[in-house]
Design an enzyme around this catalytic site. Sequence first.
Site, short mmCIF file in Angstrom:
data_model
loop_
_atom_site.label_atom_id
_atom_site.label_comp_id
_atom_site.label_asym_id
_atom_site.label_seq_id
_atom_site.Cartn_x
_atom_site.Cartn_y
_atom_site.Cartn_z
N LEU A 29 50.33 43.31 14.54
CA LEU A 29 50.35 44.03 15.85
C LEU A 29 50.67 43.72 16.47
O LEU A 29 52.04 44.14 17.32
CB LEU A 29 49.68 45.31 15.59
CG LEU A 29 50.13 46.47 15.96
CD1 LEU A 29 51.31 46.88 15.33
CD2 LEU A 29 48.93 48.01 15.85
N ILE A 436 40.46 37.52 46.81
CA ILE A 436 39.63 38.58 45.37
C ILE A 436 39.54 37.67 44.43
O ILE A 436 38.44 37.19 43.86
CB ILE A 436 40.19 39.20 45.00
CG1 ILE A 436 40.33 41.00 45.80
CG2 ILE A 436 38.49 39.98 43.65
CD1 ILE A 436 39.10 41.02 46.52
N SER A 438 41.85 35.62 42.40
CA SER A 438 42.41 34.47 41.42
C SER A 438 43.74 34.07 42.51
O SER A 438 43.84 35.51 43.34
CB SER A 438 42.79 35.35 39.86
OG SER A 438 42.60 36.55 40.17
N GLU A 489 40.87 29.76 41.01
CA GLU A 489 40.64 29.63 39.71
C GLU A 489 41.70 29.82 38.69
O GLU A 489 41.42 29.45 37.84
CB GLU A 489 40.11 31.61 38.87
CG GLU A 489 39.32 32.74 40.28
CD GLU A 489 38.61 33.04 40.18
OE1 GLU A 489 38.65 34.13 38.89
OE2 GLU A 489 38.41 34.08 40.87
N HIS A 646 32.31 42.05 44.28
CA HIS A 646 33.77 42.63 44.17
C HIS A 646 33.51 43.53 42.99
O HIS A 646 33.04 43.32 42.10
CB HIS A 646 35.07 42.02 43.85
CG HIS A 646 36.34 42.20 43.61
ND1 HIS A 646 37.60 43.76 44.38
CD2 HIS A 646 37.09 42.56 42.49
CE1 HIS A 646 38.22 44.08 43.62
NE2 HIS A 646 37.92 43.16 42.23
N GLU A 670 38.22 47.87 44.51
CA GLU A 670 39.89 48.63 44.20
C GLU A 670 39.52 49.66 45.26
O GLU A 670 38.68 50.81 44.98
CB GLU A 670 39.93 48.82 42.69
CG GLU A 670 41.20 49.10 42.58
CD GLU A 670 41.33 48.89 41.05
OE1 GLU A 670 41.12 47.85 40.33
OE2 GLU A 670 42.28 50.26 40.66
N HIS A 699 48.54 45.75 41.15
CA HIS A 699 48.45 46.39 39.68
C HIS A 699 50.15 46.63 39.27
O HIS A 699 50.65 46.83 38.38
CB HIS A 699 47.79 47.35 38.86
CG HIS A 699 46.20 47.31 39.30
ND1 HIS A 699 45.77 47.70 40.03
CD2 HIS A 699 45.67 46.50 38.12
CE1 HIS A 699 43.93 47.65 39.97
NE2 HIS A 699 44.72 46.42 38.76
N1 GLN Z 1 37.71 36.97 40.63
C1 GLN Z 1 37.94 37.39 40.36
C2 GLN Z 1 39.85 37.56 39.88
O1 GLN Z 1 40.01 37.20 41.20
C3 GLN Z 1 37.69 38.86 39.87
C4 GLN Z 1 38.70 39.49 38.84
C5 GLN Z 1 38.19 41.27 38.43
O2 GLN Z 1 38.23 41.73 39.80
N2 GLN Z 1 38.29 41.17 37.77
O3 GLN Z 1 40.77 37.16 39.09
ZN ZN Z 2 39.08 43.17 40.64
#
Ligand code: GLN
Ligand code: ZN
Length: 759
Positions: A29, A436, A438, A489, A646, A670, A699
């Site tokens: 799918l 944060i 990545s 990352e 985080h 967030e 986002h």
């Molecule tokens: N350290 C992770 C990143 O920056 C945190 C990801 C997350 O909070 N979902 O991707």
């Molecule tokens: Zn996050």
Amino acid sequence: MTTDTTSSSGASVRSTVHGYPRIGPDRELKRATEGYWAGKVSAQELDTVSADLRAAVLTQLRDAGVDDLPSNSFSLYDGVLDTAVLFDLVPSRFESPAAAGDREEFLRRYFALARGEQGTPPLEMTKWFDTNYHYLVPELSPKVRPRLVGDKPVAEFREALEAGHRTRPVLVGPLTFLLLAKTAEEAPEGWQPLELLDQLVDAYAQLLGDLAAAGATEVQLDEPILATDEGRARLSELERAYARLGGLKERPSLLVSSYFGSVGADALRVLKASPVEAVGLDLVTDDEGVDDLVKVSGLGSTRLVAGVVDGRNIWRTDVPATLATLGTLLGLTDELTVSTSCSLLHVPVDLDAETEIDPKLRGALAFAKQKAGETALLGRALSQGGDAEQAGSGAEIPSFTDTRVRARLEALGPDATRRPEDRDASSPNTLTTTTIGSFPQTPELRKARAAHRRSELPTDEYNALLRKEIDRVIALQEDIGLDVLVHGEPERNDMVQYFAEQLEGYATTQHGWVQSYGSRCVRPPILFGDVSRPEPMTVDWITYAQSRTDKPVKGMLTGPVTMLAWSFVRTDQPLGETARQVGLALRDEVADLERAGIRHIQVDEAALRELLPLREEQRQAYLDWAVESFRLATSGVAPSTTIHTHMCYSEFGTVVGGIEALDADVTSVEAARSRMELVQDLGERGYRRSIGPGVYDIHSPRVPSADEVEASLRLAVEHIDAGHLWVNPDCGLKTRGYAEVEESLRNMVEAARRVRADL
Ligand code: GLN
Ligand code: ZN
């Protein structure tokens, strides 16, 4: 069709499942919908793939021996969205799919609700109760009028009937639908979606009539909201809705089904007294379900659909123990159906596809297909008594104990989870800028990782490429002028799987995909045994990054709660105990990072909110172990080492106390919408550590202007001392592109500079 079987006590015993994975054994799918979005698959092809998947599910369930098969548990994107479309509950910024002239146009409008379109943001998406599945949040106002405009449940019922299956259509119940919806901005102050209940129930009534006319003899209405405090507080609405639906003349029999926890004796009383024929209960998630049944003196002539096979974890059912429970239940109802605790949507499709799992572990597992087989077997064993013995043979689940881990945990004193109170956590600068963790995962990176996994790219070449990526990320951050850097990352496929692959006590699957949202699937690893860390997991990468710059580089780990939340976790010991083991393994990693000269270490707890129990009375116990495991991971460091954490969500009301208790030096959150509220909240509570409210929303690809970020920061410094305020985006940047990331971060740094200058 199978005929009713009768148990020794005279009750008729049947078997069913609440729902089944939609994505297909090979994520068919996903490929079809993504192909459709890319213009490479036609609407007709998409519909054919979907119909084939639905047919295959029914065949699979029938072959597994399940008596009563569900339908309408299929969706092209999400079942709550389907319900909104079915009843034309679509906000005015969208074109209603109901009014579409043809299938192409319908699909365009349907997917626009889920994914947005140029200039039209999609419906909000949020987690389905305490799972990692996401549903689309209906936006309601007095302007919408519920009316039946679609026929998906009827069409899928007819399709199955033609193939020889008289199925039980599954619908999201009206109470759950309205309580999960949000109030649209255009609604007047104080208006609530629940005000639509009577009108919506009328529309359901019409649908039930249509289903009856098509030949449906039973319909399932899912009301998992009854497992939450919010739902439990709405019993008069529950009573009203089902009195109305139950009172219809021409209708199928009704199964009202709840899951993800017990519904409580009060709700059971309401359901028992109502005209519904069957009640489905989750008897796995907590122990209260059976007690509640006893409290209400059983269900009498209302059929009990007993959710005794865990629908959201991957362990084989302990058949003898479950048969014993079912024996008790036979005394509490005249009619019993054995079922799963919830839809099997939350587990992978078929264990048979896994060829590389250690046989000892494999013997302990069951995926959707195997679980369907278990419900059928339990149903048969209960009515015939005979094959119970066979069914139960070899039921023992092996244990994977590591005495060293247990001894180490036992030897820990109270200081293991405490850092000195008086350490100074203010930042080197005021308004320190960071990210944060990545950075964008470029197509080249993804391709290289896939090639490396297939052994087509040698490890040294792959590693060289990762180092080059780190060089680029470090150079970029220096150029932008960020204060605390990250390595980006690039080596991580996923923030949980990356660690699961390196920890003892964890296994990963090859095909264990589970739908997370829409076409997006995840492959949760399996935490099956005592956890430990044989070797450093991140130290080489972080120290390499640190060697490329004079600025501090922040080490990056995934915290215990998040490691649990996004895995399938053992159930033979309390979650808190398992979390402590993960905490201890991470503590070793934190110590090694510190020894290697890393001064900032971030332990992400992205899922702290997600695992929060649905009911208030269970929350403190959860927060206690969640906090303890985090502190175990992070309390071994010197006062001068800065511990970061985080979190990925914006409603903090419920966990503000938890944030304080974690005692991280810096907490980034967030906070795209409600950010300054949290800062204000913490400021008023006299919060002593630092906070990094996300100053822009990652986002969306939109680049925030420096003015915009500056305005937020000026607001924040009114509530919290600038020395305790960090400046960062609101989540990791891995899903974004470099162009927008660079521009956004430059604006963020510029905004921090301007505000600092005026302090
Ligand atoms: N350290 C992770 C990143 O920056 C945190 C990801 C997350 O909070 N979902 O991707
Ligand atoms: Zn996050």
